[in-house]
Design a protein around this motif. Structure first.
Motif, PDB file in Angstrom:
ATOM      1  N   THR A  35       0.845  -1.182   0.000  1.00 15.10           N
ATOM      2  CA  THR A  35       0.000   0.000   0.000  1.00 15.10           C
ATOM      3  C   THR A  35       0.883   1.236   0.000  1.00 15.10           C
ATOM      4  O   THR A  35       1.773   1.376   0.840  1.00 15.10           O
ATOM      5  CB  THR A  35      -0.921   0.017   1.230  1.00 15.10           C
ATOM      6  OG1 THR A  35      -1.714  -1.163   1.216  1.00 15.10           O
ATOM      7  CG2 THR A  35      -1.825   1.230   1.219  1.00 15.10           C
ATOM      8  N   CYS A  36       0.642   2.138  -0.925  1.00 14.85           N
ATOM      9  CA  CYS A  36       1.420   3.375  -1.030  1.00 14.85           C
ATOM     10  C   CYS A  36       1.149   4.251   0.192  1.00 14.85           C
ATOM     11  O   CYS A  36      -0.010   4.507   0.521  1.00 14.85           O
ATOM     12  CB  CYS A  36       1.051   4.115  -2.309  1.00 14.85           C
ATOM     13  SG  CYS A  36       1.900   5.705  -2.476  1.00 14.85           S
ATOM     14  N   PRO A  37       2.202   4.728   0.867  1.00 15.72           N
ATOM     15  CA  PRO A  37       2.000   5.581   2.033  1.00 15.72           C
ATOM     16  C   PRO A  37       1.518   6.989   1.660  1.00 15.72           C
ATOM     17  O   PRO A  37       1.041   7.720   2.516  1.00 15.72           O
ATOM     18  CB  PRO A  37       3.392   5.646   2.677  1.00 15.72           C
ATOM     19  CG  PRO A  37       4.333   5.386   1.560  1.00 15.72           C
ATOM     20  CD  PRO A  37       3.610   4.449   0.622  1.00 15.72           C
ATOM     21  N   CYS A  39      -0.615   7.820  -1.465  1.00 14.83           N
ATOM     22  CA  CYS A  39      -1.966   7.875  -2.036  1.00 14.83           C
ATOM     23  C   CYS A  39      -2.863   6.710  -1.632  1.00 14.83           C
ATOM     24  O   CYS A  39      -4.054   6.750  -1.876  1.00 14.83           O
ATOM     25  CB  CYS A  39      -1.893   7.970  -3.561  1.00 14.83           C
ATOM     26  SG  CYS A  39      -1.305   6.468  -4.371  1.00 14.83           S
ATOM     27  N   GLY A  40      -2.303   5.655  -1.026  1.00 12.77           N
ATOM     28  CA  GLY A  40      -3.110   4.545  -0.533  1.00 12.77           C
ATOM     29  C   GLY A  40      -3.451   3.466  -1.554  1.00 12.77           C
ATOM     30  O   GLY A  40      -4.138   2.513  -1.224  1.00 12.77           O
ATOM     31  N   VAL A  41      -2.967   3.574  -2.787  1.00 19.90           N
ATOM     32  CA  VAL A  41      -3.246   2.559  -3.807  1.00 19.90           C
ATOM     33  C   VAL A  41      -2.416   1.315  -3.518  1.00 19.90           C
ATOM     34  O   VAL A  41      -1.255   1.410  -3.129  1.00 19.90           O
ATOM     35  CB  VAL A  41      -2.925   3.114  -5.215  1.00 19.90           C
ATOM     36  CG1 VAL A  41      -2.924   2.024  -6.264  1.00 19.90           C
ATOM     37  CG2 VAL A  41      -3.920   4.184  -5.586  1.00 19.90           C
ATOM     38  N   VAL A  42      -3.018   0.134  -3.708  1.00 23.94           N
ATOM     39  CA  VAL A  42      -2.312  -1.122  -3.508  1.00 23.94           C
ATOM     40  C   VAL A  42      -1.642  -1.506  -4.825  1.00 23.94           C
ATOM     41  O   VAL A  42      -2.302  -1.641  -5.850  1.00 23.94           O
ATOM     42  CB  VAL A  42      -3.271  -2.239  -3.049  1.00 23.94           C
ATOM     43  CG1 VAL A  42      -2.536  -3.557  -2.898  1.00 23.94           C
ATOM     44  CG2 VAL A  42      -3.934  -1.853  -1.740  1.00 23.94           C
ATOM     45  N   CYS A  50       4.974   3.225  -6.687  1.00 21.62           N
ATOM     46  CA  CYS A  50       3.519   3.219  -6.756  1.00 21.62           C
ATOM     47  C   CYS A  50       3.075   3.368  -8.207  1.00 21.62           C
ATOM     48  O   CYS A  50       3.569   4.240  -8.928  1.00 21.62           O
ATOM     49  CB  CYS A  50       2.951   4.357  -5.916  1.00 21.62           C
ATOM     50  SG  CYS A  50       1.160   4.520  -6.039  1.00 21.62           S
ATOM     51  N   SER A  70      10.036   4.730   7.768  1.00 23.71           N
ATOM     52  CA  SER A  70       8.773   4.937   7.069  1.00 23.71           C
ATOM     53  C   SER A  70       8.883   6.192   6.212  1.00 23.71           C
ATOM     54  O   SER A  70       9.780   7.018   6.402  1.00 23.71           O
ATOM     55  CB  SER A  70       7.607   5.055   8.055  1.00 23.71           C
ATOM     56  OG  SER A  70       7.759   6.199   8.845  1.00 23.71           O
TER      57      SER A  70
END
Length: 84
Positions: A35-37, A39-42, A50, A70
């Motif tokens: 999961t992209c930190p 934009c949240g896209v997997v 990403c 992180s």
């Protein structure tokens, strides 16, 4: 005697047509994507960037102890050194 609609719903055009335009379903629980930190896209397992925003998915190592930091870390959680 009343004329008109005989009661009941006879295809008024409203209701559940079986088509949904909601968000896509979440990936299966055993899906090991990242999961992209940002934009949240997997993205796919093993991806380094990403597929949506291009952010790095590989955590940067701490320059002092090598612990993975992180994306938004200001300090290392292991040794306390300030992150870049």
């Amino acid at each position: 005697m009343r004329r008109g609609h005989g009661g009941g719903n006879h295809g008024s055009g409203y209701g559940d047509s079986g088509h949904r335009y909601d968000n896509p379903p979440a990936p299966p629980q055993n899906y090991a994507g990242l999961t992209c930190p940002i934009c949240g896209v997997v993205s796919a397992q093993g991806a380094r960037f990403c597929q949506q925003c291009g952010s790095s998915l590989v955590p940067a190592p701490c320059t002092q102890c090598g612990t993975a930091l992180s994306q938004n870390a200001k300090f290392c959680g292991s040794c306390g050194k300030a992150a870049k």
